[in-house]
Scaffold this motif. Sequence first.
Motif, PDB file in Angstrom:
ATOM      1  N   LYS A 170       0.881  -1.183  -0.073  1.00  0.00           N
ATOM      2  CA  LYS A 170       0.071   0.047  -0.245  1.00  0.00           C
ATOM      3  C   LYS A 170       0.876   1.303   0.155  1.00  0.00           C
ATOM      4  O   LYS A 170       0.419   2.258  -0.757  1.00  0.00           O
ATOM      5  N   GLY A 171       2.087   1.182   0.600  1.00  0.00           N
ATOM      6  CA  GLY A 171       2.572   2.491   0.693  1.00  0.00           C
ATOM      7  C   GLY A 171       3.541   2.943  -0.598  1.00  0.00           C
ATOM      8  O   GLY A 171       3.590   3.832  -0.895  1.00  0.00           O
ATOM      9  N   LEU A 172       3.958   1.699  -1.290  1.00  0.00           N
ATOM     10  CA  LEU A 172       4.522   1.887  -2.499  1.00  0.00           C
ATOM     11  C   LEU A 172       3.512   2.104  -3.562  1.00  0.00           C
ATOM     12  O   LEU A 172       3.857   3.010  -4.407  1.00  0.00           O
ATOM     13  N   LYS A 173       2.501   1.890  -3.376  1.00  0.00           N
ATOM     14  CA  LYS A 173       1.353   2.308  -4.435  1.00  0.00           C
ATOM     15  C   LYS A 173       0.817   3.695  -4.210  1.00  0.00           C
ATOM     16  O   LYS A 173       0.750   4.524  -5.104  1.00  0.00           O
ATOM     17  N   GLU A 174       0.815   4.010  -2.829  1.00  0.00           N
ATOM     18  CA  GLU A 174       0.605   5.708  -2.781  1.00  0.00           C
ATOM     19  C   GLU A 174       1.683   6.495  -2.994  1.00  0.00           C
ATOM     20  O   GLU A 174       1.515   7.573  -3.549  1.00  0.00           O
ATOM     21  N   ARG A 175       2.914   5.958  -2.865  1.00  0.00           N
ATOM     22  CA  ARG A 175       4.065   6.701  -3.373  1.00  0.00           C
ATOM     23  C   ARG A 175       4.084   7.051  -4.701  1.00  0.00           C
ATOM     24  O   ARG A 175       4.204   8.325  -5.272  1.00  0.00           O
ATOM     25  N   ASP A 176       3.428   6.117  -5.712  1.00  0.00           N
ATOM     26  CA  ASP A 176       3.434   6.428  -7.033  1.00  0.00           C
ATOM     27  C   ASP A 176       2.693   7.615  -7.317  1.00  0.00           C
ATOM     28  O   ASP A 176       2.685   8.376  -8.473  1.00  0.00           O
ATOM     29  N   GLU A 177       1.359   7.902  -6.461  1.00  0.00           N
ATOM     30  CA  GLU A 177       0.590   8.990  -6.619  1.00  0.00           C
ATOM     31  C   GLU A 177       1.222  10.244  -6.792  1.00  0.00           C
ATOM     32  O   GLU A 177       0.743  11.371  -7.118  1.00  0.00           O
ATOM     33  N   PHE A 178       2.526  10.333  -6.142  1.00  0.00           N
ATOM     34  CA  PHE A 178       3.215  11.852  -5.916  1.00  0.00           C
ATOM     35  C   PHE A 178       4.529  11.759  -6.527  1.00  0.00           C
ATOM     36  O   PHE A 178       5.420  12.636  -6.179  1.00  0.00           O
ATOM     37  N   VAL A 179       4.792  10.899  -7.466  1.00  0.00           N
ATOM     38  CA  VAL A 179       6.020  11.140  -8.200  1.00  0.00           C
ATOM     39  C   VAL A 179       6.266  12.497  -9.168  1.00  0.00           C
ATOM     40  O   VAL A 179       5.079  12.987  -9.515  1.00  0.00           O
ATOM     41  N   GLY A 180       7.110  12.897  -8.894  1.00  0.00           N
ATOM     42  CA  GLY A 180       7.291  14.289  -9.495  1.00  0.00           C
ATOM     43  C   GLY A 180       7.245  15.665  -8.649  1.00  0.00           C
ATOM     44  O   GLY A 180       7.412  16.735  -8.796  1.00  0.00           O
ATOM     45  N   GLU A 181       6.604  15.301  -7.345  1.00  0.00           N
ATOM     46  CA  GLU A 181       6.275  16.333  -6.296  1.00  0.00           C
ATOM     47  C   GLU A 181       7.659  16.543  -5.384  1.00  0.00           C
ATOM     48  O   GLU A 181       8.078  15.813  -4.797  1.00  0.00           O
ATOM     49  N   SER A 182       8.459  17.702  -5.861  1.00  0.00           N
ATOM     50  CA  SER A 182       9.566  17.980  -5.390  1.00  0.00           C
ATOM     51  C   SER A 182       9.372  18.165  -3.609  1.00  0.00           C
ATOM     52  O   SER A 182      10.609  18.020  -3.208  1.00  0.00           O
ATOM     53  N   MET A 183       8.476  18.444  -2.974  1.00  0.00           N
ATOM     54  CA  MET A 183       8.438  18.624  -1.744  1.00  0.00           C
ATOM     55  C   MET A 183       7.718  17.473  -0.969  1.00  0.00           C
ATOM     56  O   MET A 183       7.655  17.465   0.243  1.00  0.00           O
ATOM     57  N   VAL A 184       7.724  16.286  -1.703  1.00  0.00           N
ATOM     58  CA  VAL A 184       7.298  15.089  -0.983  1.00  0.00           C
ATOM     59  C   VAL A 184       8.297  14.058  -1.438  1.00  0.00           C
ATOM     60  O   VAL A 184       8.411  13.690  -2.399  1.00  0.00           O
ATOM     61  N   THR A 185       8.612  13.303  -0.229  1.00  0.00           N
ATOM     62  CA  THR A 185       9.440  11.884  -0.381  1.00  0.00           C
ATOM     63  C   THR A 185       9.133  11.077   0.454  1.00  0.00           C
ATOM     64  O   THR A 185       8.822  11.221   1.686  1.00  0.00           O
ATOM     65  N   PHE A 186       8.919   9.881  -0.196  1.00  0.00           N
ATOM     66  CA  PHE A 186       8.210   8.670   0.697  1.00  0.00           C
ATOM     67  C   PHE A 186       9.525   7.876   1.252  1.00  0.00           C
ATOM     68  O   PHE A 186      10.565   7.675   0.692  1.00  0.00           O
ATOM     69  N   THR A 187       9.275   7.437   2.481  1.00  0.00           N
ATOM     70  CA  THR A 187      10.434   6.599   3.030  1.00  0.00           C
ATOM     71  C   THR A 187       9.882   5.132   3.503  1.00  0.00           C
ATOM     72  O   THR A 187       8.609   5.154   3.743  1.00  0.00           O
ATOM     73  N   LEU A 188      10.513   4.395   3.828  1.00  0.00           N
ATOM     74  CA  LEU A 188      10.126   3.027   4.345  1.00  0.00           C
ATOM     75  C   LEU A 188      10.313   2.990   5.955  1.00  0.00           C
ATOM     76  O   LEU A 188      11.467   3.546   6.255  1.00  0.00           O
ATOM     77  N   ALA A 189       9.357   2.859   6.669  1.00  0.00           N
ATOM     78  CA  ALA A 189       9.247   2.948   8.014  1.00  0.00           C
ATOM     79  C   ALA A 189       9.001   1.813   8.709  1.00  0.00           C
ATOM     80  O   ALA A 189       7.903   1.750   9.421  1.00  0.00           O
ATOM     81  N   PRO A 190       9.672   0.752   8.936  1.00  0.00           N
ATOM     82  CA  PRO A 190       9.544  -0.329   9.591  1.00  0.00           C
ATOM     83  C   PRO A 190       9.517   0.131  11.274  1.00  0.00           C
ATOM     84  O   PRO A 190      10.435   0.908  11.686  1.00  0.00           O
ATOM     85  N   HIS A 191       8.520  -0.031  12.053  1.00  0.00           N
ATOM     86  CA  HIS A 191       8.064   0.741  13.148  1.00  0.00           C
ATOM     87  C   HIS A 191       9.477   0.504  14.297  1.00  0.00           C
ATOM     88  O   HIS A 191       9.814   1.221  14.589  1.00  0.00           O
ATOM     89  N   ALA A 192       9.732  -0.735  14.514  1.00  0.00           N
ATOM     90  CA  ALA A 192      10.826  -0.885  15.395  1.00  0.00           C
ATOM     91  C   ALA A 192      11.253  -2.415  15.702  1.00  0.00           C
ATOM     92  O   ALA A 192      10.308  -3.292  15.156  1.00  0.00           O
ATOM     93  N   PRO A 193      12.177  -2.913  16.084  1.00  0.00           N
ATOM     94  CA  PRO A 193      12.741  -4.163  16.191  1.00  0.00           C
ATOM     95  C   PRO A 193      11.785  -5.058  17.053  1.00  0.00           C
ATOM     96  O   PRO A 193      11.587  -6.248  16.641  1.00  0.00           O
ATOM     97  N   TYR A 194      11.055  -4.593  17.912  1.00  0.00           N
ATOM     98  CA  TYR A 194       9.959  -5.369  18.547  1.00  0.00           C
ATOM     99  C   TYR A 194       8.690  -5.695  17.733  1.00  0.00           C
ATOM    100  O   TYR A 194       7.922  -6.305  18.392  1.00  0.00           O
ATOM    101  N   THR A 195       8.536  -4.725  16.391  1.00  0.00           N
ATOM    102  CA  THR A 195       7.336  -4.977  15.966  1.00  0.00           C
ATOM    103  C   THR A 195       7.529  -5.410  14.587  1.00  0.00           C
ATOM    104  O   THR A 195       6.606  -5.703  13.580  1.00  0.00           O
ATOM    105  N   VAL A 196       8.770  -5.997  14.090  1.00  0.00           N
ATOM    106  CA  VAL A 196       8.932  -6.123  12.741  1.00  0.00           C
ATOM    107  C   VAL A 196      10.017  -7.327  12.792  1.00  0.00           C
ATOM    108  O   VAL A 196      10.907  -7.481  13.444  1.00  0.00           O
ATOM    109  N   SER A 197       9.666  -8.340  11.944  1.00  0.00           N
ATOM    110  CA  SER A 197      10.350  -9.572  11.731  1.00  0.00           C
ATOM    111  C   SER A 197      11.763  -9.440  11.162  1.00  0.00           C
ATOM    112  O   SER A 197      11.703  -8.704  10.332  1.00  0.00           O
ATOM    113  N   ASP A 198      12.610 -10.310  11.149  1.00  0.00           N
ATOM    114  CA  ASP A 198      13.785 -10.570  10.161  1.00  0.00           C
ATOM    115  C   ASP A 198      13.511 -10.529   8.900  1.00  0.00           C
ATOM    116  O   ASP A 198      14.055  -9.794   7.927  1.00  0.00           O
ATOM    117  N   ALA A 199      12.653 -11.198   8.490  1.00  0.00           N
ATOM    118  CA  ALA A 199      12.190 -11.396   6.952  1.00  0.00           C
ATOM    119  C   ALA A 199      11.728 -10.047   6.502  1.00  0.00           C
ATOM    120  O   ALA A 199      12.086  -9.516   5.170  1.00  0.00           O
TER     121      ALA A 199
END
Length: 437
Positions: A170-199
């Motif tokens: 979903k995040g990457l799909k939403e990122r596609d909506e704003f390609v070319g917007e100089s004031m908007v940059t998308f990042t990947l934000a894994p929440h924390a080590p205790y809420t995200v798996s190794d994979a």
Amino acid sequence: MSLTADLLIHARWIVTVETDGEVLADHALAIRDGKIVAIVPPEGVAAVSAKETVHLPRHVLMPGLVNLHCHAAMTLLRGYADDLALMDWLQNHIWPAEGKHVSDEFVYDGTLIGMAEMIRSGTTTVNDMYFYNSAVARAGLAAGMRTFVGCSILEFPTNYGLNADDYINKGLKERDEFVGESMVTFTLAPHAPYTVSDATFRKVVTLAEQLDLPIHCHIHETQDEINGSLTEHQVRPLARLAALGLLSPRLVAAHMVHLNDEEIALAAHHGVSVAHNPTSNMKLASGIAPVQKLLAAGVNVGIGTDGAASNNKLDMLADTRMSALLAKVGTQDPTAVPAATALRMATLNGARALGIEARTGSVALGKDADVIALDLGALETAPTFDPISHIVYAAGREQVSHVWAAGRALLRERQLVTLNEGELLGKAEAWRLKIAG
């Protein structure tokens, strides 16, 4: 030689942050097409022809502040659950409230309100992390702020996603909506080590490299987080993340409170940037981050407010002051994190962490005109011997008079330009009634 500009700003002082301690007296800033085209000494002002001229005779002009870690939409939960430990606050109060109320509308309205507060506090860039990423991006464009949209990734379901793959897709799909917007940059934000798996962490690293995306993650925020990692993974979180390839110059590690010397060296070796959140860390009793040691080791450290639910305000000037003071009391060294260092943390260091130091973070030729003005003519900042000292130790957000991002006015004489204060107050009250039940 004559020069044409869209905007010419005369100021009593310009603090460039290009060099620690640099203050230019009675200079003017010439802006054209959103960029700084000249820093004009007093004798050169007559040669500049500008469409608009702003005179700020009592003011210091400086780079816009960079909020390196924020959850802007959580402004709608300001004061909802106070005086609690982090996991109690999250699991028993914040996450249940989010489960009931978080939606595209919630995120858009809350982010707009948070951005209005940030603009009035002198912030021009925010590195955010939340859900409904399109709503955050739309709010950023409406407000005119430089917005880094962190696509939160978790293993468990929320209103926004079902599992880690769903959040990512979903995040990457939403990122596609704003390609070319100089004031908007998308990042990947894994929440924390205790809420995200190794994979999932491995997938984040691969995608970030393929798409050249920054990564934004809470790391080493509490001692409980470290104890849990030792129990589940038999290593401390940072060592686990290093083995998974997460540590790199593209990583903004939020908090980094509980670090030993080996971990500080590890962060420095991999070029990790740290988002220091002094007020949030104090309010949640998470601890005092070793900022002085990090800086001494060569780690790039910026400053964040965290969300208004755990601060409880999005005031980068207040957190810059707190960063300097907390470093001093934490080390019992009054020379730790002097004012110029704290100011660089709040501006250029934050820009460097986000990979945009060539565009913003200091007042320099060719950079985008992300600049703010503080009125130092008030009694509370009189007399002014050193404008940098006053910015960090004496001035408050109520003295932020003007804000420009990429040359566009966002605040003029304390009045919001791009946003309507009355409308935002109405939205805030409507959400209060809904959340209070």
